[in-house]
Write a protein that holds these residues in place. Structure first.
Motif, PDB file in Angstrom:
ATOM      1  N   ILE A 100     -59.926  69.434  32.378  1.00 21.64           N
ATOM      2  CA  ILE A 100     -61.287  68.872  33.178  1.00 21.64           C
ATOM      3  C   ILE A 100     -61.742  69.438  34.444  1.00 21.64           C
ATOM      4  CG2 ILE A 100     -62.310  66.651  34.052  1.00 21.64           C
ATOM      5  CD1 ILE A 100     -62.053  66.970  30.694  1.00 21.64           C
ATOM      6  N   LEU A 114     -60.464  61.579  28.983  1.00 18.68           N
ATOM      7  CA  LEU A 114     -61.049  62.489  29.879  1.00 18.68           C
ATOM      8  C   LEU A 114     -60.668  62.601  31.409  1.00 18.68           C
ATOM      9  CD1 LEU A 114     -64.202  63.553  28.029  1.00 18.68           C
ATOM     10  CD2 LEU A 114     -61.914  64.883  27.968  1.00 18.68           C
ATOM     11  N   LEU A 116     -63.539  73.375  33.497  1.00 19.18           N
ATOM     12  CA  LEU A 116     -64.240  73.459  32.475  1.00 19.18           C
ATOM     13  C   LEU A 116     -64.921  74.873  32.091  1.00 19.18           C
ATOM     14  CD1 LEU A 116     -66.030  70.005  32.241  1.00 19.18           C
ATOM     15  CD2 LEU A 116     -64.104  70.709  30.676  1.00 19.18           C
TER      16      LEU A 116
END
Length: 67
Positions: free
Chosen positions: A25, A14, A28
């Motif tokens: 990311i 991540l 989101l």
């Protein structure tokens, strides 16, 4: 002798610099992302342990699971 739990593999993934991962990311709220990874640690012939790593798991909102 008990082995230490390995580092969470999701942390490395991540935090990747890969452009596709960064897009998700960094946005989101626009993506329905839930990740759950089970890892089996084999201590010896008589003992194993399951360690679960997760990201954004919400029991109230489950997306279509893939394996």
């Amino acid at each position: 002798m008990k082995k230490e739990h390995p580092a969470n593999p999701l942390d490395k993934i991540l935090n990747s610099e890969h452009p596709a991962i960064k897009i998700v990311i960094n946005n989101l709220e626009e993506h329905e992302v839930q990740i759950k990874v089970s890892e089996i640690i084999d201590y010896n012939a008589n003992k194993t342990e399951e360690v679960v790593h997760s990201f954004q798991i919400d029991d109230k909102s489950c997306f279509y699971p893939a394996s």
